[in-house]
Write a protein that holds these residues in place. Sequence first.
Motif, PDB file in Angstrom:
ATOM      1  N   ALA B  93       0.821  -1.211   0.000  1.00  0.00           N
ATOM      2  CA  ALA B  93       0.000   0.000   0.000  1.00  0.00           C
ATOM      3  C   ALA B  93       0.854   1.258   0.000  1.00  0.00           C
ATOM      4  O   ALA B  93       0.485   2.269  -0.607  1.00  0.00           O
ATOM      5  N   ILE B  94       1.993   1.238   0.681  1.00  0.00           N
ATOM      6  CA  ILE B  94       2.810   2.462   0.745  1.00  0.00           C
ATOM      7  C   ILE B  94       3.975   2.385  -0.230  1.00  0.00           C
ATOM      8  O   ILE B  94       4.935   3.142  -0.120  1.00  0.00           O
ATOM      9  N   TYR B  95       3.875   1.486  -1.227  1.00  0.00           N
ATOM     10  CA  TYR B  95       5.006   1.265  -2.127  1.00  0.00           C
ATOM     11  C   TYR B  95       5.427   2.549  -2.825  1.00  0.00           C
ATOM     12  O   TYR B  95       6.600   2.774  -3.080  1.00  0.00           O
ATOM     13  N   LYS B  96       4.451   3.385  -3.152  1.00  0.00           N
ATOM     14  CA  LYS B  96       4.781   4.602  -3.911  1.00  0.00           C
ATOM     15  C   LYS B  96       5.097   5.795  -3.011  1.00  0.00           C
ATOM     16  O   LYS B  96       5.480   6.846  -3.500  1.00  0.00           O
ATOM     17  N   GLY B 235       1.890   4.577   7.285  1.00  0.00           N
ATOM     18  CA  GLY B 235       2.391   3.203   7.321  1.00  0.00           C
ATOM     19  C   GLY B 235       2.560   2.718   8.754  1.00  0.00           C
ATOM     20  O   GLY B 235       2.197   1.593   9.111  1.00  0.00           O
ATOM     21  N   VAL B 236       3.094   3.602   9.590  1.00  0.00           N
ATOM     22  CA  VAL B 236       3.311   3.235  10.993  1.00  0.00           C
ATOM     23  C   VAL B 236       1.980   3.145  11.735  1.00  0.00           C
ATOM     24  O   VAL B 236       1.771   2.250  12.556  1.00  0.00           O
ATOM     25  N   VAL B 443      -2.333   0.425  -4.722  1.00  0.00           N
ATOM     26  CA  VAL B 443      -3.336   0.634  -3.684  1.00  0.00           C
ATOM     27  C   VAL B 443      -4.622  -0.102  -4.038  1.00  0.00           C
ATOM     28  O   VAL B 443      -5.207  -0.806  -3.214  1.00  0.00           O
ATOM     29  N   ARG B 444      -5.067   0.053  -5.294  1.00  0.00           N
ATOM     30  CA  ARG B 444      -6.319  -0.608  -5.682  1.00  0.00           C
ATOM     31  C   ARG B 444      -6.185  -2.118  -5.569  1.00  0.00           C
ATOM     32  O   ARG B 444      -7.067  -2.808  -5.071  1.00  0.00           O
ATOM     33  N   LEU B 445      -5.023  -2.615  -6.008  1.00  0.00           N
ATOM     34  CA  LEU B 445      -4.798  -4.062  -5.977  1.00  0.00           C
ATOM     35  C   LEU B 445      -4.930  -4.605  -4.555  1.00  0.00           C
ATOM     36  O   LEU B 445      -5.673  -5.547  -4.283  1.00  0.00           O
ATOM     37  N   ILE B 446      -4.235  -3.920  -3.624  1.00  0.00           N
ATOM     38  CA  ILE B 446      -4.210  -4.459  -2.269  1.00  0.00           C
ATOM     39  C   ILE B 446      -5.580  -4.302  -1.616  1.00  0.00           C
ATOM     40  O   ILE B 446      -6.021  -5.148  -0.830  1.00  0.00           O
ATOM     41  N   LEU B 447      -6.294  -3.235  -1.997  1.00  0.00           N
ATOM     42  CA  LEU B 447      -7.629  -3.063  -1.438  1.00  0.00           C
ATOM     43  C   LEU B 447      -8.572  -4.157  -1.946  1.00  0.00           C
ATOM     44  O   LEU B 447      -9.397  -4.675  -1.192  1.00  0.00           O
ATOM     45  N   TRP B 448      -8.437  -4.518  -3.198  1.00  0.00           N
ATOM     46  CA  TRP B 448      -9.264  -5.619  -3.696  1.00  0.00           C
ATOM     47  C   TRP B 448      -8.964  -6.905  -2.951  1.00  0.00           C
ATOM     48  O   TRP B 448      -9.867  -7.686  -2.644  1.00  0.00           O
ATOM     49  N   VAL B 449      -7.680  -7.120  -2.669  1.00  0.00           N
ATOM     50  CA  VAL B 449      -7.329  -8.327  -1.908  1.00  0.00           C
ATOM     51  C   VAL B 449      -8.042  -8.308  -0.558  1.00  0.00           C
ATOM     52  O   VAL B 449      -8.655  -9.301  -0.141  1.00  0.00           O
TER      53      VAL B 449
END
Lengths: 463, 478
Positions: B93-96, B235-236, B443-449
């Motif tokens: 989620a915080i990759y970017k 993130g924290v 973000v969208r990807l991880i939210l779908w997961v």
Amino acid sequence: MNAIIFSVIGGVVMMFTGIITQQKKAIRNVAIIALIILLLANIFDTYGILSIHIGTHGMLNFQKFGLYFNTLAYAATLLFILISGADVTQIGEGKHAAEFFALIFFSLSGIAIITSYNSLLLLFLGIEIMSIPLYILTGGDKRNLKSNEASLKYFLMGSFSTGILLMGIALMYGAHGGFEISAMKPSAVSNEYGILDPLGLVLVFIAIAFKVSAAPFHFWTPDVYDGSPSVFTSFMATIIKAAGFIAFIRLFDNKYVELGLSWRIILPLVIIATLLVGNITAIFQQSVKRMMAYSSIAQAGFMLFAVFAENDMAKEGILIYTVAYSVATIGIFAVLEKMEDISLAGYNGLAKKHPLLAATNTIFLLSLTGIPLTAGFFAKYYMLLSVIKYGGSTVTWLVIVAVIFAAISAYYYFRVIQAMYFKTGNPEVRSYNKGFCFMLVILAAITILIGIFPTIILNWFYF
Amino acid sequence: MIPFLLILVPLIGGLISFLLKEDRAAKSWSLLIALITLAISLSGIYFFNNADALTLDWPWMPALGTSFNLHMDGMSSMLTLLTAIGLPVIFVAIYKNNYAKPGNFYAGMLLTQAGMMGVFVAADALVFYFFWELALIPAYFLASNWGGEKRVAATFKFFVYTFVGSLLMLIGIFYLYFQTPGNHSFSIDAFYHLHLKTSQQYFFFWLFFIAFAIKMPIFPFHTWQPDAYEQASTGVTMLLSALMVKMGVYATIRWLVPVFPQATNYFSMLIIILSVIGMLYTSLIAIRQDDVKRVIAYSSIAHIGLMCAAIFAQKQAGWNGVMVQMFNHGIVVLGLWIVADAIEQQIGTRKLSEMGGMAQKAPELALLFVIMALANVALPLTNSFIGEFLMFNGLFQYNIVIAIFALITIILTAVYTLNTVQKIFYGELVSTTNNAIDAGLNVRLILWVLVIVIFFFGIYPEPMIHLTNDTVNALLAK
């Protein structure tokens, strides 16, 4: 006996080294070699190999506990000279390096007497032999007014406490008819002299409490620690202070049981007062050096728990506390010695420019706070455990007060961490070499190693 | 071996991460480590779920009666799984996002994970205390170094609160240690077999409970939490609120209730009332908040309060609910924070009053957030429903009046959650949201997961109940 003999020889050798050579590096190396010999001689003595025996008519009583404490104190001194030895040679325009080392050795011989005394006379001698070199070291920076003031103050206050000590010894002699503490039986004192014994003991207690800077006998500590050259503060606050606790433990080892209820009330009051003064005043300090002076009072409060509990666990605890506290404090002072500005603001942004200094300093500070995985945790752990073992639920209130102060101590220790990591600034740092970094890492490694396996220290003790 | 690996892998990975200077290297390395940890955790549940693999007992300090003893039962497996899922989710989620000194940031995240894993698997009081404190130190540095302007002060408040609590617990641990028979022992089994006098229980119960109550947090020990969550970088905050608060809930179930059974019965009414007051109070505050992060922070206190109340009600159904909800609350809160962070990264503000109409510009994000919000309200079909249902069930069996008060929070939760959704995504476009676009692919990807997880456990919660049922029965029997 080895420790006393070799430390005196070491001191004499150092004095002559000063005549032969003025090369600082050579002087420092001689000191390191002499100290290693002293350390080995004492270790051999502990296990009865190559030990020298001189009849002392029972005035000294060499026990494993005392000898083992010598080993730890000398090892801590070795670390101290390895990391700060170069700074010692710079003090006082750099002309008296050899004499400073000689004085340190003489002080060490005083420690050897304190850890093994059986006669109160020898306690007096030991404390004096340990202290007089310190008065000189405190004033080592003789062109510096603050150093002079500290020295004078320390000397006057020290003489005063010596007087009290002698008075106490005299009263105890009057009650018991002898100086040997092993022969003193409070129950054997006739009623006529009944008051002399406890009164004498209280006076001796006050004198030693002065040496370990327990409140309300701590007033000299901040000024002396602040005024004297930082390297000597480091030596005084760690090794010398720990030796004072050994004097306590030896004194009360066989007297304590019969001291009665009043003692149980006085000692906790002293402990709480010490914790209170040390911790609360440390919060308001702006100079890290002065903060460390108050912190050393606070730590002394914790070490007094060993005197209060006075069981095997407390003895083990004081050994671990000595190592944990000495290593951390020596490390913090070594870093402090490299800072141009020793106020809190001077540490701002240290982590960006000198990450290694900041990281190791953080480990030392965490250790003093008592965070797990550092030696300081087990130091406090043993202290609290020994007190609970001694008193059960009757001392719970004391333990709770102690941990609340431990939490308060986090406040001022973490202020340094916050300055180093989370504030921006341009700290000015004196040049330091690879060897210094290496030693800092070694000290940090010792702190963490003992934080994981504290029994390393104790296993040698039982070996 | 599994519990040891769960600690060791993030620990080593975190230490190595300190050496990584480059942004990409640190990100991919930490993601890799987090995924390996996840794989180990899953293998512990599905392949190596025998006693040998899940237990470890190494000598540490035999003279003191403590050993490096780790053990995983159903509850530990569930929480280590949550921790193992949480980290990769956060990292993706915080990759970017960009952090100064990325190596140190990701190192801190992994070290915190190692500490939390240790808390969840420790079967020795001293080991437990060790990890309890150790999880705090990297979290302290993380929250102090990256985040809002007042982060240093807010994090320090958090640190001092927790530190005082854990020191009090330490006294309690020492005291119990001396109550164990024979040569004394710190092991959890010895603690479970203590026969404490009632008066002792009443006193030492609080030493433990205050430590756990601060961590959860329970009213009135919660004041550190909104500031700390708001000021830390997101993130924290995810790490703290989705994972670390579970330490308090877990510890209450594992170390408090079975060790002090009489005290638990005696004080349960008081603590349940405190929890319910906290739920109502924080829900009401959440309604009035203007900062998205503070809304979620207060919402989190309310949800944890319900878990605490259900624990002290001591009913089978309620405990099953707590187990399920510990996992599901973590998942939902992660989702909420991720959306909050995605919005903040895009439009540069967290103030609800400065947002509006984002659904027109970012329809996919809007849909995902609505699903998260509904899960937060515990609508049927979402994963929170079953947990909350069971917990309220337990509370009803305990005391119907308290349960009714607690039920009011469901309405309040709906008010502030839907209000937040409405203010961010619907209504008129304003200047800040005029140029908004949909969130990035990661973000969208991880939210779908997360949405898949939410619906999966919403429709079929059986695996989670099955996993933890044995623990519930074993602990409630004590």
